[in-house]
Design an enzyme around this catalytic site. Structure first.
Site, short mmCIF file in Angstrom:
data_model
loop_
_atom_site.label_atom_id
_atom_site.label_comp_id
_atom_site.label_asym_id
_atom_site.label_seq_id
_atom_site.Cartn_x
_atom_site.Cartn_y
_atom_site.Cartn_z
N ASP A 136 -21.85 -7.72 -35.54
CA ASP A 136 -22.08 -9.11 -35.97
C ASP A 136 -22.80 -9.13 -37.32
O ASP A 136 -22.47 -9.89 -38.22
CB ASP A 136 -22.85 -9.91 -34.90
N ASP A 156 -10.18 -4.14 -36.25
CA ASP A 156 -9.12 -5.14 -36.44
C ASP A 156 -9.72 -6.39 -37.07
O ASP A 156 -9.19 -6.93 -38.05
CB ASP A 156 -8.49 -5.47 -35.07
N TYR A 183 -7.65 -1.90 -26.76
CA TYR A 183 -6.21 -2.02 -26.96
C TYR A 183 -5.44 -1.19 -25.94
O TYR A 183 -4.34 -1.55 -25.55
CB TYR A 183 -5.83 -1.53 -28.37
N ASP A 231 -9.51 -7.80 -41.36
CA ASP A 231 -8.98 -9.10 -41.80
C ASP A 231 -10.01 -9.79 -42.69
O ASP A 231 -9.68 -10.37 -43.72
CB ASP A 231 -8.67 -10.01 -40.59
N LYS A 243 -21.83 -2.05 -31.45
CA LYS A 243 -22.59 -3.11 -30.76
C LYS A 243 -23.44 -2.40 -29.70
O LYS A 243 -23.35 -2.68 -28.50
CB LYS A 243 -21.58 -4.11 -30.15
#
Ligand code: IPM
Ligand code: MN
Length: 353
Positions: A219, A243, A142, A247, A187
């Protein structure tokens, strides 16, 4: 207690839910004898329209001078559909996070018994799920170096050791207060930044022997969250992964309109719903004010005012039990209550109790 709150209603449904959240804060303060002052300030598209800047200096100063920021939402389709727009409402949110040093975003995923049937997951998977996602909020892609021309573009996912250490510390503190289980999501099989996260986490884990720390690739975590949400207690992850995962987390509970969040760090903490500005619902009095109202509970709890927070949570649960609900979570055949009516019912409950 004396509280000075900067209120940033923002765009879309923001002003409507903000109004209900503020009414709840006022009712609680009156009940418990706290003095509260509000300073309203512009942000997002509303601020661009008024002064050309989604997080104006005046808003920043009001936030800095306050004990807490009560934020609603930003965003407007007129910017989403214009890739050439120079300023965007979302930049206001990012500027606020960066300038206030809000590196820790706390997003609880809690289930409400009476809404379990609204979840896309099977009842038995959802019932009892209760975890917190701690998302790093001021680093990573970001805010890393960016480049874009017509042929090439990149975002840099940079993290420094101190940035990782401070967010992990927050996560361990939450884990210590909860079920003492921390999942570090990364990751590390592909990304260098993730490998540093994991290295730092392994060093810190030794200092919290009571906490069971496990490491999960993002993942896999995305899959585990819907296969077995009860596995998680506290999860911690970098900005972009957080982020996306939050959600996903929000839909486990059945409605995005129910989840509050807190962002804390160096300066004034911000309390806000995790959902966005839902521009299509603007002015229709149909948006669910509960996430905003529960952000008010998080605000009180942040200042150690547990009873105040608990009263708001009780009021919210009572409203759900009484089927005083906005359309998206109402039972079949039930009356559709508006944003205002749900807010007013909760305020009344607080006054009466
Ligand atoms: C969120 C939002 C923001 C983010 C957007 C609006 C910039 O999606 O708070 O999760 O990506 O952080
Ligand atoms: Mn998001």
């Amino acid at each position: 207690m004396k509280l000075k709150i900067a209120v940033l209603p923002g765009d879309g449904i923001g002003p409507e839910i903000s109004e209900q959240g503020v009414a709840v804060i006022s009712a609680v303060c009156e009940k418990f004898g706290h003095q509260v002052d509000y300073e309203y300030a512009l942000c997002g598209a509303a601020a661009i329209d008024a002064v050309g800047d989604p997080f104006p200096e005046e808003t920043f100063q009001k936030c800095m001078a306050a004990d807490a920021v009560f934020f609603s939402s930003v965003g407007d389709p007129k910017y989403d559909n214009d890739p050439t727009a120079k300023v965007r409402p979302e930049q206001g949110l990012l500027a606020m996070r960066k300038k206030l040093g809000l590196f820790a975003n706390i997003r609880p995923v809690e289930t409400f018994e009476c809404l379990i049937h609204k979840s896309p997951l099977k009842d038995e998977l959802v019932r009892g799920a209760d975890f917190i996602c701690i998302r790093e909020l001021t680093g990573g892609m970001y805010f890393g170096e960016k480049y874009q021309d017509d042929e090439k573009a990149y975002d840099t996912n940079a993290y420094t050791r101190p940035e990782i250490e401070r967010i992990l510390k927050v996560a361990y503190e939450y884990a210590m207060r909860r079920r003492k289980h921390l999942t570090v999501v990364d990751k590390a099989n592909v990304l260098a930044s993730s490998r540093l996260w994991r290295q730092v986490a392994k060093e810190m884990a030794v200092k919290y022997p009571e906490v069971v720390t496990d490491y999960m690739f993002v993942d896999n975590a995305a899959m585990r969250m819907i296969q077995d949400p009860k596995f998680f207690d506290v999860m911690v992850t970098e900005n972009t992964f957080g982020d996306i995962l939050t959600d996903e987390g929000s839909c486990i509970t059945g409605s995005m309109g129910l989840l509050p969040s807190a962002s804390t760090g160096e300066h004034t903490p911000v309390f806000e719903p995790i959902h966005g500005s839902w521009p299509q619902a603007k002015g229709l009095n149909i948006a669910n004010p509960l996430a905003q109202i529960l952000s008010a509970a998080m605000l009180f709890e942040y200042f150690g005012l547990k009873e105040e927070g608990a009263l708001i949570r009780r009021a919210v649960n009572a409203s759900l039990d009484a089927h005083v609900r906005t359309p998206e979570i109402q039972i079949e055949g039930g009356t559709h209550y508006g944003t205002k009516e749900v807010g007013a019912w909760i305020v009344e409950y607080i006054k009466q109790s």
